[in-house]
Design an enzyme around this catalytic site. Structure first.
Site, PDB file in Angstrom:
ATOM      1  N   TYR A 141       0.828  -1.210   0.000  1.00 32.75           N
ATOM      2  CA  TYR A 141       0.000   0.000   0.000  1.00 32.75           C
ATOM      3  C   TYR A 141       0.862   1.259   0.000  1.00 32.75           C
ATOM      4  O   TYR A 141       0.485   2.274  -0.556  1.00 32.75           O
ATOM      5  CB  TYR A 141      -0.918   0.039   1.233  1.00 32.75           C
ATOM      6  CG  TYR A 141      -2.239  -0.671   1.043  1.00 32.75           C
ATOM      7  CD1 TYR A 141      -2.296  -2.034   0.772  1.00 32.75           C
ATOM      8  CD2 TYR A 141      -3.444   0.022   1.143  1.00 32.75           C
ATOM      9  CE1 TYR A 141      -3.506  -2.685   0.616  1.00 32.75           C
ATOM     10  CE2 TYR A 141      -4.656  -0.621   0.985  1.00 32.75           C
ATOM     11  CZ  TYR A 141      -4.681  -1.973   0.724  1.00 32.75           C
ATOM     12  OH  TYR A 141      -5.885  -2.605   0.569  1.00 32.75           O
ATOM     13  N   LYS A 192       3.243 -15.181   2.515  1.00 39.15           N
ATOM     14  CA  LYS A 192       3.565 -16.019   1.359  1.00 39.15           C
ATOM     15  C   LYS A 192       5.078 -16.192   1.324  1.00 39.15           C
ATOM     16  O   LYS A 192       5.755 -15.739   0.392  1.00 39.15           O
ATOM     17  CB  LYS A 192       3.048 -15.356   0.068  1.00 39.15           C
ATOM     18  CG  LYS A 192       1.548 -15.495  -0.146  1.00 39.15           C
ATOM     19  CD  LYS A 192       1.123 -16.889  -0.608  1.00 39.15           C
ATOM     20  CE  LYS A 192       1.517 -17.133  -2.060  1.00 39.15           C
ATOM     21  NZ  LYS A 192       1.151 -18.525  -2.473  1.00 39.15           N
ATOM     22  N   ASP A 225      -2.796 -17.898   1.032  1.00 39.52           N
ATOM     23  CA  ASP A 225      -3.819 -18.512   0.165  1.00 39.52           C
ATOM     24  C   ASP A 225      -4.531 -19.648   0.910  1.00 39.52           C
ATOM     25  O   ASP A 225      -5.751 -19.800   0.844  1.00 39.52           O
ATOM     26  CB  ASP A 225      -3.224 -18.987  -1.171  1.00 39.52           C
ATOM     27  CG  ASP A 225      -1.985 -19.863  -1.011  1.00 39.52           C
ATOM     28  OD1 ASP A 225      -1.415 -19.916   0.092  1.00 39.52           O
ATOM     29  OD2 ASP A 225      -1.588 -20.512  -2.007  1.00 39.52           O
ATOM     30  N   ASP A 249      -6.385  -6.944   3.933  1.00 39.62           N
ATOM     31  CA  ASP A 249      -7.515  -6.326   3.230  1.00 39.62           C
ATOM     32  C   ASP A 249      -8.422  -7.409   2.652  1.00 39.62           C
ATOM     33  O   ASP A 249      -9.641  -7.381   2.812  1.00 39.62           O
ATOM     34  CB  ASP A 249      -6.969  -5.418   2.116  1.00 39.62           C
ATOM     35  CG  ASP A 249      -8.087  -4.741   1.349  1.00 39.62           C
ATOM     36  OD1 ASP A 249      -9.008  -4.215   1.994  1.00 39.62           O
ATOM     37  OD2 ASP A 249      -8.041  -4.755   0.105  1.00 39.62           O
ATOM     38  N   ASP A 253     -12.302  -8.987   4.193  1.00 38.44           N
ATOM     39  CA  ASP A 253     -13.572  -9.013   3.434  1.00 38.44           C
ATOM     40  C   ASP A 253     -14.143 -10.429   3.432  1.00 38.44           C
ATOM     41  O   ASP A 253     -15.352 -10.629   3.562  1.00 38.44           O
ATOM     42  CB  ASP A 253     -13.357  -8.576   1.975  1.00 38.44           C
ATOM     43  CG  ASP A 253     -13.619  -7.085   1.756  1.00 38.44           C
ATOM     44  OD1 ASP A 253     -13.412  -6.306   2.710  1.00 38.44           O
ATOM     45  OD2 ASP A 253     -14.028  -6.704   0.643  1.00 38.44           O
TER      46      ASP A 253
HETATM   47  C1  IPM Z   1     -10.407  -1.283   3.709  1.00 39.96           C
HETATM   48  C2  IPM Z   1     -10.661  -0.658   2.365  1.00 39.96           C
HETATM   49  C3  IPM Z   1      -9.501   0.275   2.037  1.00 39.96           C
HETATM   50  C4  IPM Z   1      -8.253  -0.564   1.917  1.00 39.96           C
HETATM   51  C5  IPM Z   1      -9.708   1.164   0.799  1.00 39.96           C
HETATM   52  C6  IPM Z   1     -10.999   1.973   0.880  1.00 39.96           C
HETATM   53  C7  IPM Z   1      -8.539   2.077   0.572  1.00 39.96           C
HETATM   54  O1  IPM Z   1     -10.857  -1.629   1.402  1.00 39.96           O
HETATM   55  O2  IPM Z   1     -10.258  -0.535   4.687  1.00 39.96           O
HETATM   56  O3  IPM Z   1     -10.369  -2.510   3.779  1.00 39.96           O
HETATM   57  O4  IPM Z   1      -7.962  -1.116   0.839  1.00 39.96           O
HETATM   58  O5  IPM Z   1      -7.547  -0.686   2.904  1.00 39.96           O
HETATM   59 MG    MG Z   2     -10.900  -3.620   2.165  1.00 42.70          MG
END
Ligand code: IPM
Ligand code: MG
Length: 367
Positions: A141, A192, A225, A249, A253
């Site tokens: 990032y 990884k 993975d 990240d 999710d």
């Molecule tokens: C998160 C989001 C952010 C990230 C974006 C909005 C920059 O997806 O906080 O998980 O990728 O970290």
């Molecule tokens: Mg995210």
């Protein structure tokens, strides 16, 4: 003691879910003696529209001075074509970077009432309680160089750089081990190391910190993975997942979906405590959901629970935080749902209606 908060609603559903949080803040101030002063400012696309940049120096100064930042969400299709440095997401990344919020805590908890709302079988997710500890200010990032160039041949080339210093891994590892001691005492460190040298350094550093300082905590290495697979195969075997910025990240999710909806997951982004001050930002892990923005459809729970994390981590008000968790649990048990977690036979509410229900539950629990 009056807490100074900076509220940054941002874009998309940000303003609506932050309205919900403001009402919860009001409740805590009226009913639980939570004395606060809140400033508001713009971030993301709305800041770009108003000031020509996704985060202004003035907003950043307020963020640095605040005891805690409450953040909504940023982004939207109308800003997709902006030059990279002006994109709404840069606002959030500047906050994370400048406030040095290296530790991102993302609890994924499956409320019992929602075990059937997940796309996974209820027996796989019932009772799920995972904490993802994501490194937040390093890795791909922030690594330099980061560039998109057109070569002499006319072909384009893009570079992102995955880079980790040992000290960055050490401090996030400590956060994970400390957190594990207060939970299931198990850390799965995901990297990884089979293909990335940052992964080799990650594994080696995590083990060094573990062996020297946290030998009592159970540590396992897991390739990122494979971790993604375990999350959908047997998520309850996991307790704390320690991982880097990009894997965190993605895995968070995925973990969110286990809990029924990404609209449920809060997060805390914390820096290092210095002179008694803890830099901190709280945000739902979901994005700005432009497709449902302004329609009173967004689930406010992730944002409200993020305020709960603020009560706990920034202000040490653990009883107040637990009360909020209970209120959410109660509302779900009573059958109230927003669209994203709607199930047959339940009562569907909008953003404001769900907030009303949570405030009512708070009143009831507060006696
Ligand atoms: C998160 C989001 C952010 C990230 C974006 C909005 C920059 O997806 O906080 O998980 O990728 O970290
Ligand atoms: Mg995210």
């Amino acid at each position: 003691m009056t807490y100074n908060l900076l509220i940054l609603p941002g874009d998309g559903i940000g303003p609506e879910i932050m309205d919900a949080t403001r009402r919860v803040l009001g409740w805590y101030s009226a009913k639980r003696g939570f004395a606060y002063e809140a400033e508001e400012d713009l971030v993301g696309g709305i800041s770009y529209e108003t000031h020509g940049e996704p985060a202004t120096d003035a907003m950043m100064a307020k963020a640095l001075a605040a005891d805690a930042v409450l953040f909504g969400s940023v982004g939207g299709p109308q800003w997709d074509k902006l030059p990279f440095h002006l994109k709404p997401e840069r606002g959030l990344l500047r906050l994370r970077g400048d406030l040095k919020l290296f530790a991102n805590l993302r609890p994924a908890l499956c409320f019992d009432a929602l075990k059937d709302a997940s796309t996974l079988k209820p027996e796989i997710v019932a009772g799920l309680d995972i904490l993802i500890v994501r490194e937040l200010t390093g890795g791909v990032y922030f690594g330099q160089p980061k560039e998109l160039v057109t070569l002499a041949s006319g072909e384009k080339r893009a570079v992102d750089t995955q880079i980790y210093y040992a000290h960055e891994i050490e401090r996030i590892a400590r956060v994970a081990f400390e957190a594990a001691r207060l939970r299931g005492n198990k850390v799965a460190s995901a990297e990884k190391s089979n293909v990335m040298v940052t992964g080799v350094l990650w594994r080696e550093t995590v083990h060094r910190i573990h062996d020297a300082e946290y030998p009592d905590v159970q540590l396992i290495d897991i390739l990122a993975d494979n971790c993604a697979m375990q999350l959908v195969r047997a998520p309850k075997t996991l307790d704390v997942i320690l991982t880097d910025n990009l894997f965190g990240d993605i895995l968070s999710d995925e973990a969110a979906q286990l809990t029924g909806s990404i609209g449920m997951l809060p997060s805390a982004s914390l820096g290092a405590r210095t002179d008694g001050r803890l830099p901190a930002l709280y945000e739902p892990i979901h994005g700005s959901a432009p497709d449902i923005a302004g329609k009173d459809l967004a689930n406010p729970i992730a944002t409200i629970l993020s305020f709960g994390m603020c009560l706990k981590y920034s202000f040490g008000r653990t009883a107040d935080a637990a009360l909020l968790d209970k209120a959410v649990e109660r509302v779900l048990a009573e059958g109230y749902r927003t669209g994203d977690i709607m199930q047959p036979g339940m009562t569907k509410l909008g953003t404001a209606g769900m907030t009303d229900a949570i405030l009512k539950a708070l009143d009831a629990l507060n006696g």
